[in-house]
Design a protein around this motif. Structure first.
Motif, PDB file in Angstrom:
ATOM      1  N   ARG A   1      53.364-109.357  24.261  1.00  0.00           N
ATOM      2  CA  ARG A   1      53.323-109.067  22.834  1.00  0.00           C
ATOM      3  C   ARG A   1      52.848-107.622  22.693  1.00  0.00           C
ATOM      4  O   ARG A   1      51.725-107.286  23.046  1.00  0.00           O
ATOM      5  N   GLN A   2      53.728-106.779  22.210  1.00  0.00           N
ATOM      6  CA  GLN A   2      53.406-105.371  22.063  1.00  0.00           C
ATOM      7  C   GLN A   2      52.556-105.150  20.813  1.00  0.00           C
ATOM      8  O   GLN A   2      52.865-105.684  19.741  1.00  0.00           O
ATOM      9  N   THR A   3      51.501-104.363  20.954  1.00  0.00           N
ATOM     10  CA  THR A   3      50.658-103.969  19.829  1.00  0.00           C
ATOM     11  C   THR A   3      50.177-102.550  20.073  1.00  0.00           C
ATOM     12  O   THR A   3      49.708-102.239  21.177  1.00  0.00           O
ATOM     13  N   ALA A   4      50.290-101.706  19.093  1.00  0.00           N
ATOM     14  CA  ALA A   4      49.803-100.342  19.246  1.00  0.00           C
ATOM     15  C   ALA A   4      48.291-100.333  19.269  1.00  0.00           C
ATOM     16  O   ALA A   4      47.634-101.182  18.665  1.00  0.00           O
ATOM     17  N   GLY A   5      47.725 -99.369  19.968  1.00  0.00           N
ATOM     18  CA  GLY A   5      46.277 -99.264  20.036  1.00  0.00           C
ATOM     19  C   GLY A   5      45.782 -99.263  21.470  1.00  0.00           C
ATOM     20  O   GLY A   5      46.552 -99.492  22.406  1.00  0.00           O
ATOM     21  N   PRO A   6      44.493 -99.044  21.667  1.00  0.00           N
ATOM     22  CA  PRO A   6      43.964 -98.879  23.020  1.00  0.00           C
ATOM     23  C   PRO A   6      43.753-100.169  23.790  1.00  0.00           C
ATOM     24  O   PRO A   6      43.647-100.155  25.018  1.00  0.00           O
ATOM     25  N   LYS A   7      43.692-101.324  23.109  1.00  0.00           N
ATOM     26  CA  LYS A   7      43.275-102.562  23.773  1.00  0.00           C
ATOM     27  C   LYS A   7      44.459-103.390  24.266  1.00  0.00           C
ATOM     28  O   LYS A   7      45.447-103.556  23.568  1.00  0.00           O
ATOM     29  N   ALA A   8      44.303-103.920  25.487  1.00  0.00           N
ATOM     30  CA  ALA A   8      45.335-104.779  26.056  1.00  0.00           C
ATOM     31  C   ALA A   8      44.679-105.840  26.935  1.00  0.00           C
ATOM     32  O   ALA A   8      43.572-105.654  27.462  1.00  0.00           O
ATOM     33  N   ILE A   9      45.387-106.953  27.087  1.00  0.00           N
ATOM     34  CA  ILE A   9      44.991-108.040  27.976  1.00  0.00           C
ATOM     35  C   ILE A   9      46.085-108.225  29.022  1.00  0.00           C
ATOM     36  O   ILE A   9      47.265-108.293  28.686  1.00  0.00           O
ATOM     37  N   VAL A  10      45.681-108.311  30.278  1.00  0.00           N
ATOM     38  CA  VAL A  10      46.584-108.652  31.375  1.00  0.00           C
ATOM     39  C   VAL A  10      46.120-109.987  31.936  1.00  0.00           C
ATOM     40  O   VAL A  10      44.937-110.147  32.263  1.00  0.00           O
ATOM     41  N   TYR A  11      47.047-110.932  32.064  1.00  0.00           N
ATOM     42  CA  TYR A  11      46.682-112.295  32.446  1.00  0.00           C
ATOM     43  C   TYR A  11      47.432-112.736  33.700  1.00  0.00           C
ATOM     44  O   TYR A  11      48.651-112.576  33.803  1.00  0.00           O
ATOM     45  N   PHE A  12      46.662-113.308  34.645  1.00  0.00           N
ATOM     46  CA  PHE A  12      47.214-113.861  35.872  1.00  0.00           C
ATOM     47  C   PHE A  12      46.909-115.360  35.899  1.00  0.00           C
ATOM     48  O   PHE A  12      45.750-115.767  35.831  1.00  0.00           O
ATOM     49  N   GLY A  13      47.944-116.178  36.003  1.00  0.00           N
ATOM     50  CA  GLY A  13      47.793-117.618  35.826  1.00  0.00           C
ATOM     51  C   GLY A  13      47.527-118.395  37.097  1.00  0.00           C
ATOM     52  O   GLY A  13      47.361-117.849  38.194  1.00  0.00           O
ATOM     53  N   GLY A  14      47.503-119.711  36.945  1.00  0.00           N
ATOM     54  CA  GLY A  14      47.272-120.625  38.047  1.00  0.00           C
ATOM     55  C   GLY A  14      48.509-120.808  38.911  1.00  0.00           C
ATOM     56  O   GLY A  14      49.600-120.307  38.602  1.00  0.00           O
ATOM     57  N   ASN A  15      48.356-121.574  39.980  1.00  0.00           N
ATOM     58  CA  ASN A  15      49.442-121.686  40.958  1.00  0.00           C
ATOM     59  C   ASN A  15      50.611-122.533  40.465  1.00  0.00           C
ATOM     60  O   ASN A  15      51.693-122.485  41.041  1.00  0.00           O
ATOM     61  N   ALA A  16      50.399-123.316  39.414  1.00  0.00           N
ATOM     62  CA  ALA A  16      51.489-124.121  38.854  1.00  0.00           C
ATOM     63  C   ALA A  16      51.577-123.914  37.344  1.00  0.00           C
ATOM     64  O   ALA A  16      51.925-124.824  36.599  1.00  0.00           O
ATOM     65  N   GLU A  17      51.285-122.702  36.907  1.00  0.00           N
ATOM     66  CA  GLU A  17      51.209-122.426  35.470  1.00  0.00           C
ATOM     67  C   GLU A  17      52.403-121.616  34.989  1.00  0.00           C
ATOM     68  O   GLU A  17      52.796-120.627  35.616  1.00  0.00           O
ATOM     69  N   ASP A  18      52.951-122.038  33.883  1.00  0.00           N
ATOM     70  CA  ASP A  18      53.923-121.223  33.153  1.00  0.00           C
ATOM     71  C   ASP A  18      53.127-120.375  32.170  1.00  0.00           C
ATOM     72  O   ASP A  18      52.714-120.851  31.121  1.00  0.00           O
ATOM     73  N   VAL A  19      52.890-119.124  32.512  1.00  0.00           N
ATOM     74  CA  VAL A  19      51.988-118.286  31.715  1.00  0.00           C
ATOM     75  C   VAL A  19      52.525-118.011  30.321  1.00  0.00           C
ATOM     76  O   VAL A  19      51.755-117.702  29.406  1.00  0.00           O
TER      77      VAL A  19
ATOM     78  N   HIS B   1      54.518-113.265  35.312  1.00  0.00           N
ATOM     79  CA  HIS B   1      55.146-114.348  36.074  1.00  0.00           C
ATOM     80  C   HIS B   1      55.218-113.883  37.529  1.00  0.00           C
ATOM     81  O   HIS B   1      55.930-112.923  37.850  1.00  0.00           O
ATOM     82  N   TYR B   2      54.464-114.553  38.400  1.00  0.00           N
ATOM     83  CA  TYR B   2      54.461-114.165  39.810  1.00  0.00           C
ATOM     84  C   TYR B   2      55.871-114.199  40.399  1.00  0.00           C
ATOM     85  O   TYR B   2      56.781-114.814  39.848  1.00  0.00           O
ATOM     86  N   ARG B   3      56.019-113.583  41.534  1.00  0.00           N
ATOM     87  CA  ARG B   3      57.303-113.646  42.242  1.00  0.00           C
ATOM     88  C   ARG B   3      57.710-115.115  42.445  1.00  0.00           C
ATOM     89  O   ARG B   3      56.905-115.936  42.892  1.00  0.00           O
ATOM     90  N   GLY B   4      58.944-115.405  42.092  1.00  0.00           N
ATOM     91  CA  GLY B   4      59.440-116.767  42.199  1.00  0.00           C
ATOM     92  C   GLY B   4      59.158-117.616  40.979  1.00  0.00           C
ATOM     93  O   GLY B   4      59.672-118.725  40.854  1.00  0.00           O
ATOM     94  N   TYR B   5      58.347-117.116  40.045  1.00  0.00           N
ATOM     95  CA  TYR B   5      57.995-117.823  38.816  1.00  0.00           C
ATOM     96  C   TYR B   5      58.715-117.175  37.635  1.00  0.00           C
ATOM     97  O   TYR B   5      58.818-115.955  37.546  1.00  0.00           O
ATOM     98  N   GLY B   6      59.154-118.013  36.691  1.00  0.00           N
ATOM     99  CA  GLY B   6      59.626-117.517  35.404  1.00  0.00           C
ATOM    100  C   GLY B   6      60.733-116.498  35.440  1.00  0.00           C
ATOM    101  O   GLY B   6      60.871-115.692  34.522  1.00  0.00           O
ATOM    102  N   GLY B   7      61.527-116.484  36.506  1.00  0.00           N
ATOM    103  CA  GLY B   7      62.624-115.530  36.603  1.00  0.00           C
ATOM    104  C   GLY B   7      62.310-114.285  37.403  1.00  0.00           C
ATOM    105  O   GLY B   7      63.208-113.461  37.643  1.00  0.00           O
TER     106      GLY B   7
END
Length: 254
Positions: free
Chosen positions: A60-78, A98-104
């Motif tokens: 989700r793109q939002t202008a401004g300085p703040k961002a969140i980067v998220y890394f999920g679980g081993n069986a999670e669709d983030v 989406h890790y390699r092999g996940y979500g395309g």
């Protein structure tokens, strides 16, 4: 009689070695459970090219300085996190990997690949956002700790984190030489002391996957005053995100 005993012992040894070989060969299938991307369309999908893979991001793109980067679980669709994250953090751009092999995403997941991809994503996000918070859940907590030890993250949040995957595997397979067999060890404890960002660890009271002792061992590896540990009562490994205080805890550090 002695010959029969020798043959019996030899058969047992061969069977044990065969099991060790099978565990070594199939170990990554016991760690990674790739999931398809189930939420969002072109407007919330980005692609990040790295040297040997094309990674899919739900964002989700939002202008401004703040961002969140998220890394999920081993069986999670983030991608499933985007609606709740977008509502909870309206002032943050959000990037779910989406890790390699996940979500395309192309390629196959390994510890080295996940670490490299995570740094590439952080650097990519850091070009347009000066204040990047890194969040990792379960398997992703090890990825997040690695990033925070290598880059100037603004804040670090670890959900159901472990001290190391190697320790967990040794507990699950106590009769095998796991330290020799395991390739992807995810030893978070090695990197925790290098983290300088304010850190929050969130544990589930009844976590049946990550023992409380593993989370507590990781917690004490952080420098004094850097990290806080919160336990969400009545939750399990997979239900921790359903607790009403789950996202408010994130907000308390962001």
């Amino acid at each position: 009689m002695a010959r029969a005993v020798t043959i019996f012992v030899a058969v047992l040894l061969l069977a044990y070695l065969a099991l060790c070989a099978a565990l070594f060969a199939w170990q990554r299938s016991l760690i990674y459970f790739p999931q398809p991307k189930s939420w969002g369309g072109p407007a919330t999908t980005q692609r990040l090219l790295v040297k040997d893979a094309e990674l899919v991001l739900t964002a989700r793109q939002t202008a401004g300085p703040k961002a969140i980067v998220y890394f999920g679980g081993n069986a999670e669709d983030v991608s499933a996190n985007l609606p709740s994250f977008a509502q909870a953090f309206p002032g943050h751009a959000i990037y779910l990997l989406h890790y390699r092999g996940y979500g395309g995403s192309s390629g196959s997941p390994t510890e080295a690949a996940l670490q490299s991809d995570a740094l590439a994503l952080f650097d990519h996000v850091g070009k347009t956002h000066a204040e990047v918070t890194v969040i990792g859940r379960s398997l992703g907590s090890g990825v997040a700790v690695w990033v925070a030890s290598q880059r100037p993250v603004a804040r670090l949040v670890l959900v159901t984190p472990y001290n190391s995957i190697q320790e967990l595997a040794a507990q699950r397979f106590p009769y095998f030489p796991i330290s020799w067999l395991l390739v992807d060890k995810f030893e978070s404890w090695k990197y925790a002391a290098q983290v300088t960002a304010p850190t929050l660890l969130i544990a589930a009271e009844h976590d049946e996957v990550i023992p409380a002792a593993s989370t507590e061992k990781l917690y004490v590896q952080f420098k004094k005053g850097t990290a806080a540990l919160k336990v969400l009562p009545g939750t399990s490994h997979n239900t921790v995100s359903q607790h009403p205080q789950y996202l408010p805890l994130f907000q308390s550090i962001l």
